[in-house]
Structure formats: structure tokens, C-alpha cells
Design a protein around this motif. Structure first.
Motif, mmCIF file in Angstrom:
data_model
loop_
_atom_site.group_PDB
_atom_site.id
_atom_site.type_symbol
_atom_site.label_atom_id
_atom_site.label_comp_id
_atom_site.label_asym_id
_atom_site.label_seq_id
_atom_site.Cartn_x
_atom_site.Cartn_y
_atom_site.Cartn_z
ATOM 1 N N GLN A 75 0.845 -1.190 0.000
ATOM 2 C CA GLN A 75 0.000 0.000 0.000
ATOM 3 C C GLN A 75 0.882 1.243 0.000
ATOM 4 O OE1 GLN A 75 -2.492 1.205 3.498
ATOM 5 N NE2 GLN A 75 -4.201 1.026 2.059
ATOM 6 N N PHE A 76 0.464 2.224 -0.774
ATOM 7 C CA PHE A 76 1.185 3.488 -0.865
ATOM 8 C C PHE A 76 0.226 4.617 -0.536
ATOM 9 C CE2 PHE A 76 2.465 7.122 -3.675
ATOM 10 C CZ PHE A 76 3.607 7.475 -2.975
ATOM 11 N N CYS A 77 0.520 5.370 0.511
ATOM 12 C CA CYS A 77 -0.376 6.449 0.939
ATOM 13 C C CYS A 77 0.256 7.807 0.679
ATOM 14 C CB CYS A 77 -0.694 6.313 2.431
ATOM 15 S SG CYS A 77 -1.740 4.885 2.804
ATOM 16 N N CYS A 82 -4.886 6.745 -0.539
ATOM 17 C CA CYS A 82 -3.923 5.656 -0.680
ATOM 18 C C CYS A 82 -4.264 4.834 -1.914
ATOM 19 C CB CYS A 82 -3.962 4.738 0.542
ATOM 20 S SG CYS A 82 -3.573 5.552 2.112
ATOM 21 N N THR A 83 -3.292 4.046 -2.341
ATOM 22 C CA THR A 83 -3.566 3.062 -3.377
ATOM 23 C C THR A 83 -2.732 1.827 -3.076
ATOM 24 O OG1 THR A 83 -3.870 2.755 -5.764
ATOM 25 C CG2 THR A 83 -1.749 3.643 -5.069
ATOM 26 N N GLU A 84 -3.103 0.719 -3.668
ATOM 27 C CA GLU A 84 -2.309 -0.501 -3.552
ATOM 28 C C GLU A 84 -1.494 -0.681 -4.826
ATOM 29 O OE1 GLU A 84 -4.982 -3.713 -2.751
ATOM 30 O OE2 GLU A 84 -5.428 -3.031 -0.713
ATOM 31 N N SER A 134 -7.498 1.323 -4.567
ATOM 32 C CA SER A 134 -7.401 2.768 -4.365
ATOM 33 C C SER A 134 -8.509 3.233 -3.426
ATOM 34 C CB SER A 134 -7.531 3.502 -5.705
ATOM 35 O OG SER A 134 -7.736 4.892 -5.517
ATOM 36 N N THR A 135 -8.180 4.192 -2.550
ATOM 37 C CA THR A 135 -9.196 4.739 -1.649
ATOM 38 C C THR A 135 -9.926 5.932 -2.279
ATOM 39 O OG1 THR A 135 -7.639 6.265 -0.576
ATOM 40 C CG2 THR A 135 -7.864 4.052 0.374
#
Length: 284
Positions: free
Chosen positions: A14-16, A23-25, A108-109
């Protein structure tokens, strides 16, 4: 898919981005160095026919593994997982692969999609955040459909992209949405008029303040002085080969993958390898 990806050596992360609002994965996988051969197989089952795709490679055919990184961008309605079969091919060639979920997709959030243009800051920030050992140069981007437009926009903002691979790149957004609707919602497209669909597309872009010209490859690609390979099919109504042929130039190579459905343009087979591998080898 998650279990298979782990089995094949992929990692889900995960990258925030607090200042980007979410955030997204993404998937990361290192090159495949412990295998002398690899079989890439995919079976596409349709309503009227089943199509088999298979490519077998060994180290004699791939005598010198490349070094570098391949960023991979999926299409509208897809996710990072849809690109992992192709990622396995790149890994066998010696690439590190990084596959993010675009805005509004997969892990993705963000609620709304980025429509390629609004995905750029997330993609380039993710690239910059990776440790050097996981994104060695040269740096390439492969984009499928709308992801191909995102790839071009990333290349327009960075000066370290060594090459672009555009698979069935999305043509003008209105046309692409209409053609996809006929494929994915055949009955509905007979009720909802073409004019209504096109009007909906215009309204959506207007609300997002996105210029339709920014989603037209004929407008955004020519200024990019980066070696680019476009692969498109003669039977793909969403991204027809003839539409992209005029883009051929000193920097852009356009090649045809015959009889390939739009949603299968990221599947590796001997014909894809025939065009893709020699092109990559020239980009050393």
C-alpha cells in the motif's frame, strides 16, 4: 489472484499520499533469475469460442537478461491484477515490475477515477518513493487502454523515461466509451442512444475540468520525444490499428496484433513477443 500472485513472487503493498488525499495498492515483483525457462499460458473463454494463448521461452532465446524497471498501468475498469500475467513476461526478461491501482480502481481509496490525467501525480510520486534497488534504470512504462494515456502523461512530466509500450491505447474518449459500452452492455446500448452516451462523457469531463484533447493520443503523444511502441489490433473497435498508424514517426513504432479482442491486448503470445522483445532489446 492474490494467492497466485504471491506464488509467482509478487508482493502487494500500500502506498499512501496524505497530501494527495488517499492511498492506493500496488504490486511489486523482482526479476526472475532462478528459472531457465518459462511458459506463459492464458485461456480466454467467450460466449461462442475459447481462445488459447501460449508462449514458451528459455534462456537460449533470451540470452542476455535486461536490467531495468517496468511500470505497468491498467485500463479503465481494471486493476493491478489484470496486468500481472504480462508482468511475469517482463520479469523473465530481467525487469523489476511495479503495478499500481489507478485512482478509483482496485485497492485505491479514491472514489473517483483519475481518467489518466489525474493519475499522473500519484504514479510519479510512487515511482520516486521506491528505493533505488527496486527501480533500477532504465525506466519503462507499459500502459493498456486508458493506462496508455496515463503512461504518456507521466512521460511528459518526467525526463527519465527510456521507453513507452502502449497496448491498445484508448482513442478519443467519447469514441472509446461508446465502443466499450457496445461490448460490455450490449442490450443497454440498444436502449440508451449514442448521443446520450457521448453527452454523458462530455458532462463528466467538464465536471472534472479535464480537457478532452488531453485524452486524445494524436494530441498528447507527438510532443513526447521518447521511444514508443504501439501494439493494436485490426479487429479492436475500441482501439483500431488503423487509427494509430498515422502516429508512426522517428520515435513511434506502430505494429499490428491481428484478430485480438481489446480486453486481451495485455496477454502475451508469440506474436506479441515477436514485436515487443526486439524493440526492448534496441532500447539498451
Amino acid at each position: 489472484m492474490p494467492e497466485l500472485i504471491v506464488e509467482l513472487g509478487g508482493e502487494q503493498r500500500q502506498f499512501c499520499m496524505p497530501y494527495l488525499g488517499g492511498c492506493t495498492e500496488y504490486l511489486y515483483a523482482a526479476p526472475i533469475t532462478d528459472s531457465d525457462s518459462r511458459v506463459f499460458e492464458f485461456t480466454a473463454v467467450g460466449e461462442t469460442q475459447t481462445q488459447e494463448y501460449k508462449l514458451t521461452l528459455n534462456r537460449q532465446q533470451i540470452p542476455e537478461a535486461r536490467r531495468g524497471t517496468m511500470i505497468m498501468l491498467h485500463g479503465y475498469g481494471g486493476s493491478k491484477e489484470t496486468m500481472f500475467f504480462l508482468a511475469d513476461y517482463y520479469r523473465f526478461l530481467g525487469f523489476h515490475v511495479v503495478i499500481p491501482d489507478l485512482k478509483g480502481h482496485g485497492g485505491s481509496t479514491h472514489e473517483q477515477p483519475g481518467f489518466a490525467v489525474d493519475d499522473v501525480e500519484m504514479i510519479t510520486t510512487l515511482i520516486n518513493s521506491l528505493p533505488a534497488r527496486e527501480r533500477p534504470h532504465p525506466l519503462f512504462i507499459t500502459g493498456f487502454s486508458m493506462g496508455a494515456l496515463a503512461a504518456v502523461h507521466v512521460a511528459r512530466q518526467r525526463n527519465d523515461i527510456s521507453g513507452l509500450v502502449l497496448l491498445a491505447p484508448m482513442r478519443q474518449f467519447e469514441d472509446a466509451v461508446y465502443e466499450v459500452s457496445k461490448i460490455t452492455h450490449e442490450q443497454t446500448s440498444k436502449i440508451v442512444s449514442e448521443e446520450s452516451i457521448r453527452e454523458g462523457v462530455k458532462n463528466t469531463l467538464m465536471k472534472r475540468n479535464i480537457d478532452p484533447a488531453s485524452l486524445d493520443l494524436h494530441q498528447v503523444l507527438p510532443p513526447v520525444k521518447v521511444p514508443t511502441l504501439i501494439l493494436a489490433s485490426n479487429v479492436d473497435s475500441v482501439a483500431p490499428f488503423e487509427y494509430f498508424k498515422p502516429l508512426e514517426s522517428r520515435y513511434v513504432t506502430v505494429r499490428e496484433i491481428p484478430e485480438r479482442h481489446h480486453f486481451l491486448m495485455a496477454i502475451m503470445d508469440p506474436k506479441m513477443h515477436e514485436h515487443l522483445y526486439p524493440w526492448l532489446q534496441r532500447r539498451r
